[in-house]
Design an enzyme around this catalytic site. Structure first.
Site, mmCIF file in Angstrom:
data_model
loop_
_atom_site.group_PDB
_atom_site.id
_atom_site.type_symbol
_atom_site.label_atom_id
_atom_site.label_comp_id
_atom_site.label_asym_id
_atom_site.label_seq_id
_atom_site.Cartn_x
_atom_site.Cartn_y
_atom_site.Cartn_z
ATOM 1 N N GLY A 66 46.865 36.175 -29.894
ATOM 2 C CA GLY A 66 46.117 36.219 -28.648
ATOM 3 C C GLY A 66 46.366 37.514 -27.891
ATOM 4 N N ASP A 167 48.845 29.995 -13.232
ATOM 5 C CA ASP A 167 48.753 29.767 -11.795
ATOM 6 C C ASP A 167 47.913 28.538 -11.472
ATOM 7 O OD1 ASP A 167 46.428 30.961 -12.717
ATOM 8 O OD2 ASP A 167 46.069 32.109 -10.886
ATOM 9 N N TYR A 194 43.307 21.042 -17.740
ATOM 10 C CA TYR A 194 44.066 22.164 -18.301
ATOM 11 C C TYR A 194 45.339 22.404 -17.493
ATOM 12 C CZ TYR A 194 45.463 27.063 -18.616
ATOM 13 O OH TYR A 194 46.203 28.220 -18.712
#
Length: 374
Positions: A66, A167, A194
């Protein structure tokens, strides 16, 4: 004459002054013992740290294909004498990465036992709120269960765990009433699934790998080597400038000007992560717990779009600013991460790339498909 019965010995009784003296002596001995033991532990920790520093730190980067994983591998490779790295990928396996299905517990355990890492950095996760909501069981297994497994393996082997989070564990004050900027100990209250999985993954990391566990929360990320625009939510904004049908002008589009974001270049995040890994080599107590790593520069997606238009030399007249929460999974308006404790624990601040500069550089590789110039 026969002696009489033995006389009892006189009973000794402590005066208040004698009792106080004995108590003070006991306390003094106890304090001296505590100080001595603390000194022994500090000396032992120092000796272990010096021993670790004589050899390269073996770092296992899980999810190294990633954006952040690639940047971290590059950053670690700059110091071959300090770090010995192994990166894994599940799908996009390119040299020097090795293939690893992180959902295969036996394969993960076998790799950890074979490589014997000193530090495991977990970058593997499903990070898109929309995709996460559509496949909750699979995402929970990847984001939470896989983190718990790595934490257990770290605990068993003595390795440190550096786990990446988000965050989006914060709500922007909607439910908690707590407004940003958020220090690491601020109350978490995710607004979407999520965020819930990442909050659960934080608990799994900290409880499972304690005391050598660090959770690093980051905001939305972008990269200069992004493979596609969709790899980053920040760079995906550029799709608004793709030519329309038959090469005509792009169609009108509305882009979020409501949510305040702090897009962070992965190179900056990786540089700080290396400092965290190095701190674990010296003394894990310096970085144990939760750290925040974020660009301090706020911008909306609409603001990003204007920067992209300027960089590409194209018009942004077809782009309208969206003034309310965007459709889809709920997102907080502002989740600015307070990084003061991070810099205090690491010893100095990091100079982050401004989004105006970073986005311009990142978008350049896509100029051809966005402007039709090549």
């Amino acid at each position: 004459l026969s002696p009489g019965p033995p006389r009892p010995l006189p009973r000794l009784s402590a005066t208040p002054a004698t009792a106080r003296a004995a108590t003070d002596t006991t306390r003094s001995l106890a304090l001296n013992l505590v100080h001595f033991l603390r000194g022994v532990l500090a000396a032992l920790a120092h000796a272990i740290g010096r021993l670790r520093m004589r050899h390269p730190v073996r770092v296992l980067v899980v999810g190294a294909s990633g954006m952040l994983g690639r940047a971290l591998m590059r950053e670690l490779a700059r110091s071959p004498g300090r770090f010995e790295c192994l990166g894994t990928a599940r799908m996009r396996v390119k040299t020097p990465l090795v293939q690893l299905d992180v959902l295969d517990d036996a394969a993960v355990e076998a790799l950890v036992k074979r490589f014997k890492p000193d530090v495991i950095v977990n970058c593997a996760a499903e990070r898109d709120p929309e995709r996460a909501a559509k496949a909750p069981e699979a995402v929970r297994r990847l984001n939470v269960d896989q983190t718990a497994l790595l934490a257990r393996l770290c605990k068993a082997s003595g390795a440190a765990l550096v786990h990446l989070s988000t965050d989006y564990v914060f709500d922007g004050g909607i439910h908690t009433g707590v407004r940003p900027p958020y220090p690491p100990d601020a109350p978490t209250r995710p607004l979407n699934f999520y965020g819930e999985t990442k909050a659960a993954s934080e608990r799994a990391a900290l409880e499972g790998a304690n005391p050598r566990a660090t959770v690093v929360r980051v905001p939305v990320l972008y990269a200069l080597d992004a493979e596609t625009l969709d790899e980053s939510a920040t760079l995906a904004v550029a799709k608004a400038f793709r030519p329309g049908p038959d090469g005509g002008p792009p169609p009108a589009v509305e882009i979020d000007d409501w949510g305040i974001r702090y897009p962070t270049l992965v190179d900056d995040a990786a540089a700080v992560l290396v400092r965290v890994v190095d701190a674990h080599r010296r003394d894990s107590r310096r970085v144990a717990g939760v750290l925040h790593v974020s660009s301090p520069y706020p911008i909306t997606k609409y603001g990003v779009a204007l920067e992209m238009a300027s960089a590409l030399g194209v018009s942004a007249e077809h782009v309208r600013p969206g003034q309310g929460p965007p459709p889809g999974e709920p997102r907080p308006k502002d989740t600015h991460l307070d990084c003061a404790q991070t810099w205090e624990r690491l010893g100095s601040k990091h100079a982050f790339t401004r989004p105006e500069e970073g986005v311009r550089r990142a978008i350049e590789r896509f100029r051809g498909q966005l402007t039709g110039s090549g």
